[in-house]
Design an enzyme around this catalytic site. Structure first.
Site, PDB file in Angstrom:
ATOM      1  N   SER A   8       3.612  -1.969  10.343  1.00  0.00           N
ATOM      2  CA  SER A   8       5.061  -2.025  10.541  1.00  0.00           C
ATOM      3  C   SER A   8       5.655  -3.395  10.214  1.00  0.00           C
ATOM      4  O   SER A   8       6.587  -3.842  10.871  1.00  0.00           O
ATOM      5  CB  SER A   8       5.436  -1.585  11.961  1.00  0.00           C
ATOM      6  OG  SER A   8       5.024  -0.253  12.195  1.00  0.00           O
TER       7      SER A   8
ATOM      8  N   GLU B 291      -6.806   4.823   7.853  1.00  0.00           N
ATOM      9  CA  GLU B 291      -6.597   6.250   7.549  1.00  0.00           C
ATOM     10  C   GLU B 291      -7.843   6.841   6.902  1.00  0.00           C
ATOM     11  O   GLU B 291      -8.167   8.008   7.124  1.00  0.00           O
ATOM     12  CB  GLU B 291      -5.356   6.406   6.656  1.00  0.00           C
ATOM     13  CG  GLU B 291      -4.075   6.178   7.455  1.00  0.00           C
ATOM     14  CD  GLU B 291      -2.941   5.551   6.666  1.00  0.00           C
ATOM     15  OE1 GLU B 291      -2.974   5.555   5.427  1.00  0.00           O
ATOM     16  OE2 GLU B 291      -1.999   5.045   7.321  1.00  0.00           O
TER      17      GLU B 291
ATOM     18  N   HIS C  24      -9.491   1.239   4.938  1.00  0.00           N
ATOM     19  CA  HIS C  24      -8.219   1.447   5.634  1.00  0.00           C
ATOM     20  C   HIS C  24      -8.435   2.415   6.805  1.00  0.00           C
ATOM     21  O   HIS C  24      -9.234   3.347   6.714  1.00  0.00           O
ATOM     22  CB  HIS C  24      -7.175   2.013   4.660  1.00  0.00           C
ATOM     23  CG  HIS C  24      -5.792   1.978   5.233  1.00  0.00           C
ATOM     24  ND1 HIS C  24      -5.351   2.922   6.123  1.00  0.00           N
ATOM     25  CD2 HIS C  24      -4.786   1.083   5.072  1.00  0.00           C
ATOM     26  CE1 HIS C  24      -4.099   2.616   6.479  1.00  0.00           C
ATOM     27  NE2 HIS C  24      -3.746   1.510   5.857  1.00  0.00           N
TER      28      HIS C  24
ATOM     29  N   GLY D 161       2.965  -0.996   4.296  1.00  0.00           N
ATOM     30  CA  GLY D 161       3.003   0.435   4.007  1.00  0.00           C
ATOM     31  C   GLY D 161       4.430   0.873   3.728  1.00  0.00           C
ATOM     32  O   GLY D 161       4.958   0.703   2.627  1.00  0.00           O
ATOM     33  N   GLY D 162       5.090   1.434   4.745  1.00  0.00           N
ATOM     34  CA  GLY D 162       6.426   2.008   4.598  1.00  0.00           C
ATOM     35  C   GLY D 162       7.414   1.117   3.853  1.00  0.00           C
ATOM     36  O   GLY D 162       8.127   1.576   2.951  1.00  0.00           O
TER      37      GLY D 162
ATOM     38  N   GLY E 261       2.627   2.531  10.782  1.00  0.00           N
ATOM     39  CA  GLY E 261       3.584   3.622  10.619  1.00  0.00           C
ATOM     40  C   GLY E 261       4.291   4.019  11.898  1.00  0.00           C
ATOM     41  O   GLY E 261       4.943   5.057  11.970  1.00  0.00           O
TER      42      GLY E 261
ATOM     43  N   GLU F 126      -5.171  -4.773  10.612  1.00  0.00           N
ATOM     44  CA  GLU F 126      -4.162  -3.729  10.803  1.00  0.00           C
ATOM     45  C   GLU F 126      -4.445  -2.998  12.109  1.00  0.00           C
ATOM     46  O   GLU F 126      -5.266  -2.075  12.143  1.00  0.00           O
ATOM     47  CB  GLU F 126      -4.217  -2.722   9.646  1.00  0.00           C
ATOM     48  CG  GLU F 126      -3.960  -3.332   8.288  1.00  0.00           C
ATOM     49  CD  GLU F 126      -3.380  -2.311   7.319  1.00  0.00           C
ATOM     50  OE1 GLU F 126      -2.340  -2.605   6.741  1.00  0.00           O
ATOM     51  OE2 GLU F 126      -3.949  -1.218   7.163  1.00  0.00           O
TER      52      GLU F 126
ATOM     53  N   ASN G 239       0.873  -1.185   0.000  1.00  0.00           N
ATOM     54  CA  ASN G 239       0.000   0.000   0.000  1.00  0.00           C
ATOM     55  C   ASN G 239       0.904   1.227   0.000  1.00  0.00           C
ATOM     56  O   ASN G 239       1.470   1.578   1.028  1.00  0.00           O
ATOM     57  CB  ASN G 239      -0.892  -0.025   1.250  1.00  0.00           C
ATOM     58  CG  ASN G 239      -1.735   1.245   1.366  1.00  0.00           C
ATOM     59  OD1 ASN G 239      -1.771   2.065   0.454  1.00  0.00           O
ATOM     60  ND2 ASN G 239      -2.419   1.386   2.497  1.00  0.00           N
ATOM     61  N   TRP G 240       1.029   1.824  -1.166  1.00  0.00           N
ATOM     62  CA  TRP G 240       1.949   2.966  -1.288  1.00  0.00           C
ATOM     63  C   TRP G 240       1.392   4.234  -0.650  1.00  0.00           C
ATOM     64  O   TRP G 240       2.090   5.236  -0.548  1.00  0.00           O
ATOM     65  CB  TRP G 240       2.264   3.233  -2.768  1.00  0.00           C
ATOM     66  CG  TRP G 240       3.083   2.166  -3.439  1.00  0.00           C
ATOM     67  CD1 TRP G 240       3.414   0.928  -2.936  1.00  0.00           C
ATOM     68  CD2 TRP G 240       3.679   2.246  -4.738  1.00  0.00           C
ATOM     69  NE1 TRP G 240       4.172   0.240  -3.847  1.00  0.00           N
ATOM     70  CE2 TRP G 240       4.352   1.015  -4.965  1.00  0.00           C
ATOM     71  CE3 TRP G 240       3.709   3.226  -5.730  1.00  0.00           C
ATOM     72  CZ2 TRP G 240       5.049   0.752  -6.147  1.00  0.00           C
ATOM     73  CZ3 TRP G 240       4.407   2.959  -6.909  1.00  0.00           C
ATOM     74  CH2 TRP G 240       5.066   1.748  -7.112  1.00  0.00           C
ATOM     75  N   LYS G 241       0.106   4.221  -0.292  1.00  0.00           N
ATOM     76  CA  LYS G 241      -0.548   5.414   0.274  1.00  0.00           C
ATOM     77  C   LYS G 241      -0.318   6.603  -0.664  1.00  0.00           C
ATOM     78  O   LYS G 241      -0.282   6.424  -1.875  1.00  0.00           O
ATOM     79  CB  LYS G 241      -0.072   5.650   1.705  1.00  0.00           C
ATOM     80  CG  LYS G 241      -0.211   4.380   2.561  1.00  0.00           C
ATOM     81  CD  LYS G 241      -0.017   4.586   4.019  1.00  0.00           C
ATOM     82  CE  LYS G 241      -0.201   3.246   4.744  1.00  0.00           C
ATOM     83  NZ  LYS G 241      -0.081   3.357   6.185  1.00  0.00           N
TER      84      LYS G 241
END
Ligand code: 13P
Length: 254
Positions: free
Chosen positions: A214, A98, A96, A235-236, A174, A168, A10-12
């Site tokens: 993470s 966010e 998600h 993510g990251g 993150g 999640e 997930n590149w966001k």
């Protein structure tokens, strides 16, 4: 029941379309030909067109990060399922945390999107998870149960093969804090037990439940070794080819 691992990035809101082409090129060459694990990348909408050309003739699958519940019409700024399908998008991340936190999405609004996705042959990756406050007040399992039940209301059992869930924990996203292997397994098993109540044992046993929060090459093997952890939503660590493919390799070895 054997479930094929799925590792999804997930590149966001990161990477321009030209950055995406570079990163996909690097991921492609590191991922190679082995197909024992499904690998999917979910760049922002603006990169999907270029990304769909870049993943052609590779084993990488493409996902989007959201879709509108309506099929078309006066919804300024929104993107429909049909638009995504034309770009060879296979998966769509929905619900998600966010989007729940910053854009007011609820189990009910996400449910509508999930049903739209399914009607249009997009595979939903339905995200659920508790906040830190909910975990500390020992409400994790109850919160997650409700998210599964409400988000998947009226989901057609005939499309169960297309359903993916992602656990999640919000406090792990993150932050560098990861759920321990045991914490992840406990919640994943609970999710599968709700799915069993809703769809029956055989269907529930076939649904993939990803862990996200993470995840990185260093902790992936332990998480992926858990019985009910069927992949990762990253993510990251999905923003650099080496880290992302490191997790793919952990799944290949699990
Ligand atoms: P991080 O891997 O950066 O914690 O993000 C997880 C996530 O939100 C994936 O959807």
């Amino acid at each position: 029941m054997s479930r094929k691992y799925l590792i999804a990035g997930n590149w966001k809101m990161n990477k321009t379309a030209s950055d995406a082409v570079d990163l996909i090129g690097e991921i492609n060459s590191l991922v190679g030909d082995e197909t024992s694990v499904q690998v999917c990348i979910c760049p922002p909408f603006t990169s999907l067109s270029k990304a769909s050309e870049s993943v052609e003739r590779s084993q990488l699958l493409l996902g989007a990060q959201d879709v509108n519940a309506a099929s078309s019409g006066a919804y300024t700024g929104e993107i429909s399922a049909e638009m995504l399908r034309e770009l060879y998008v296979s998966f769509v991340i929905l619900g998600h945390s966010e989007r729940r936190q910053y854009y007011g999405e609820t189990n009910q609004t996400v449910n509508k999107k999930i049903l739209t996705a399914i009607e249009n042959n997009l595979k939903p990756i339905y995200c659920i998870g508790e906040t830190l406050e909910e975990r500390e007040s020992e409400r994790t399992l109850e919160v997650v149960r409700t998210q599964v039940r409400e988000g998947l209301e009226n989901f057609p059992t005939s499309s169960i093969d297309s359903l993916v869930l992602a656990y999640e924990p919000v406090w792990a996203i993150g932050t560098g804090k990861t759920a321990t292997d045991e914490m992840a397994q406990e919640v994943h098993a609970e999710i599968r037990s709700v799915l069993t109540e809703m769809f029956g044992e055989t269907a529930a046993a076939s649904i993939r439940i990803l862990y996200g929060g993470s995840m990185k090459p260093e902790n992936a093997a332990g998480l992926l070794a858990q019985e009910d952890v069927d992949g990762g939503l990253i993510g990251g660590a999905s923003l650099t080819a080496r880290a992302f493919v490191g997790i793919v390799e952990a799944a290949r070895g699990a």
